[in-house]
Design a protein around this motif. Structure first.
Motif, PDB file in Angstrom:
ATOM      1  N   LEU A  56       0.829  -1.205   0.000  1.00 48.34           N
ATOM      2  CA  LEU A  56       0.000   0.000   0.000  1.00 48.34           C
ATOM      3  C   LEU A  56       0.869   1.263   0.000  1.00 48.34           C
ATOM      4  O   LEU A  56       0.563   2.245  -0.682  1.00 48.34           O
ATOM      5  CB  LEU A  56      -0.924  -0.003   1.219  1.00 48.34           C
ATOM      6  CG  LEU A  56      -2.047  -1.050   1.199  1.00 48.34           C
ATOM      7  CD1 LEU A  56      -2.789  -1.057   2.529  1.00 48.34           C
ATOM      8  CD2 LEU A  56      -3.013  -0.783   0.053  1.00 48.34           C
ATOM      9  N   GLY A  57       1.956   1.212   0.773  1.00 42.00           N
ATOM     10  CA  GLY A  57       2.884   2.348   0.749  1.00 42.00           C
ATOM     11  C   GLY A  57       3.508   2.528  -0.617  1.00 42.00           C
ATOM     12  O   GLY A  57       3.644   3.658  -1.112  1.00 42.00           O
ATOM     13  N   GLY A  58       3.867   1.409  -1.246  1.00 40.56           N
ATOM     14  CA  GLY A  58       4.440   1.467  -2.585  1.00 40.56           C
ATOM     15  C   GLY A  58       3.455   2.014  -3.605  1.00 40.56           C
ATOM     16  O   GLY A  58       3.846   2.722  -4.546  1.00 40.56           O
ATOM     17  N   ALA A  59       2.172   1.684  -3.442  1.00 41.88           N
ATOM     18  CA  ALA A  59       1.149   2.191  -4.360  1.00 41.88           C
ATOM     19  C   ALA A  59       1.076   3.711  -4.296  1.00 41.88           C
ATOM     20  O   ALA A  59       1.007   4.388  -5.340  1.00 41.88           O
ATOM     21  CB  ALA A  59      -0.206   1.581  -4.009  1.00 41.88           C
ATOM     22  N   LEU A  60       1.099   4.265  -3.102  1.00 40.69           N
ATOM     23  CA  LEU A  60       1.054   5.724  -2.947  1.00 40.69           C
ATOM     24  C   LEU A  60       2.326   6.370  -3.477  1.00 40.69           C
ATOM     25  O   LEU A  60       2.281   7.426  -4.126  1.00 40.69           O
ATOM     26  CB  LEU A  60       0.854   6.080  -1.473  1.00 40.69           C
ATOM     27  CG  LEU A  60      -0.470   5.617  -0.839  1.00 40.69           C
ATOM     28  CD1 LEU A  60      -0.503   5.967   0.645  1.00 40.69           C
ATOM     29  CD2 LEU A  60      -1.657   6.235  -1.560  1.00 40.69           C
ATOM     30  N   ILE A  61       3.463   5.737  -3.208  1.00 41.56           N
ATOM     31  CA  ILE A  61       4.739   6.268  -3.701  1.00 41.56           C
ATOM     32  C   ILE A  61       4.779   6.243  -5.226  1.00 41.56           C
ATOM     33  O   ILE A  61       5.155   7.215  -5.886  1.00 41.56           O
ATOM     34  CB  ILE A  61       5.912   5.453  -3.114  1.00 41.56           C
ATOM     35  CG1 ILE A  61       6.049   5.723  -1.617  1.00 41.56           C
ATOM     36  CG2 ILE A  61       7.217   5.800  -3.839  1.00 41.56           C
ATOM     37  CD1 ILE A  61       7.048   4.825  -0.924  1.00 41.56           C
ATOM     38  N   GLY A  62       4.390   5.097  -5.790  1.00 36.42           N
ATOM     39  CA  GLY A  62       4.409   4.960  -7.246  1.00 36.42           C
ATOM     40  C   GLY A  62       3.484   5.947  -7.927  1.00 36.42           C
ATOM     41  O   GLY A  62       3.853   6.577  -8.933  1.00 36.42           O
TER      42      GLY A  62
END
Length: 295
Positions: A55-61
């Motif tokens: 989920l953190g990666g989704a926001l970062i991406g």
């Protein structure tokens, strides 16, 4: 002589039958016939840690790709606009009236490019960032997203700009005349473009907005019915609203651009009435296409 029987020990009568020996039950043997093999694959799931990093990666991406690619498109836009206009006027394939008309419509593509890039990049970054985050971690997600932006800037956008110059390389064959339209046809085309943009945008964008709740429900239903584990199902479910928010504006802007250029072509070829009719046909086709997702 009388014997004292009280002094004799009492003995149990001896049975003449053979003693019954209780046999222990033999342990069941594992034979090929008795072993049940479970062919079912383990459920596809992720850990809580992977869910958090995903989920953190989704926001970062979404953030890096959305901001980075959009900034790249804006930076390259002046050069792309100049090359597009230059290619239109230098090509031998079309005449002056059509060149003038296409130049007049060029700002539509210029304005729409950063918007479409932003919306598309956010959607792509959201899901690619989720995959990178859960599989590789947040650090790798930042690196992968930055590389995507670099590739977009140095390869994808650059090739798109350079491809505009290819129009100039096409030459007319001997005796061939450039394709052109009359001034009256150009006027009809421009009116068709002006009419086509709002019809397509309102129709397609409105349908996308109306169908988003049901499509969102179908997405949730598909996730819940899948053979994935509970953690992965929950995590994917949290990403669905982000995709749902992007759907309507992406369809609206894309349909508006399509309506301008298709409206222009249909109007100068077949007339304004036919052009408007075709725009409503486009909306009907979009409705049928999205309806298939409910079947």
């Amino acid at each position: 002589m009388i014997r004292d029987i009280s002094s004799q020990s009492y003995q149990q009568p001896v049975s003449t039958q053979a003693p019954v020996v209780k046999k222990e039950e033999a342990a069941p043997q594992n034979t090929n016939d008795s072993v049940v093999i479970n062919d079912e694959k383990p459920k596809n799931d992720i850990t809580i840690k992977q869910a958090i990093t995903g989920l953190g990666g989704a926001l970062i991406g979404a953030g890096i790709e959305g901001v980075g690619n959009t900034a790249s498109s804006i930076v390259k836009l002046p050069r792309a606009t100049f090359k597009a206009a230059k290619a239109i006027w230098n090509t031998e394939l079309i005449g002056p009236v059509l060149k003038t008309s296409l130049t007049a419509l060029l700002p539509v593509a210029v304005i729409a490019t950063p918007v479409l890039t932003c919306l598309g990049s956010i959607g792509y970054g959201l899901f690619s960032g989720f995959e990178d985050g859960k599989d590789k971690g947040l650090g790798a997600t930042v690196k992968e997203a930055a590389q995507d932006v670099k590739k977009f800037h140095t390869e994808i956008a650059e090739k798109a700009v350079d491809s505009l110059q290819e129009i100039e390389t096409f030459h007319l064959e001997q005796g061939q005349k450039p394709y052109d339209i009359k001034l009256v046809e150009a006027g009809k085309g421009l009116i068709g473009a002006v009419a086509g943009a709002p019809v397509e945008a309102v129709g397609v964008g409105g349908l996308a907005l109306l169908k988003t709740p049901r499509l969102t429900y179908k997405a949730y239903e598909s996730i819940l019915k899948s053979d994935q584990g509970p953690v992965l199902k929950t995590t994917e479910s949290l990403l669905v609203p982000f995709a749902a928010v992007l759907a309507a504006p992406l369809c609206t802007v894309g349909a508006a651009v399509y309506g301008v250029y298709k409206g222009f072509g249909d109007a100068y070829k077949d007339g304004l009435g036919e052009s408007v009719k075709n725009r409503f046909n486009d909306i009907s086709e979009f409705n049928k296409l999205t309806q298939k997702a409910f079947d």
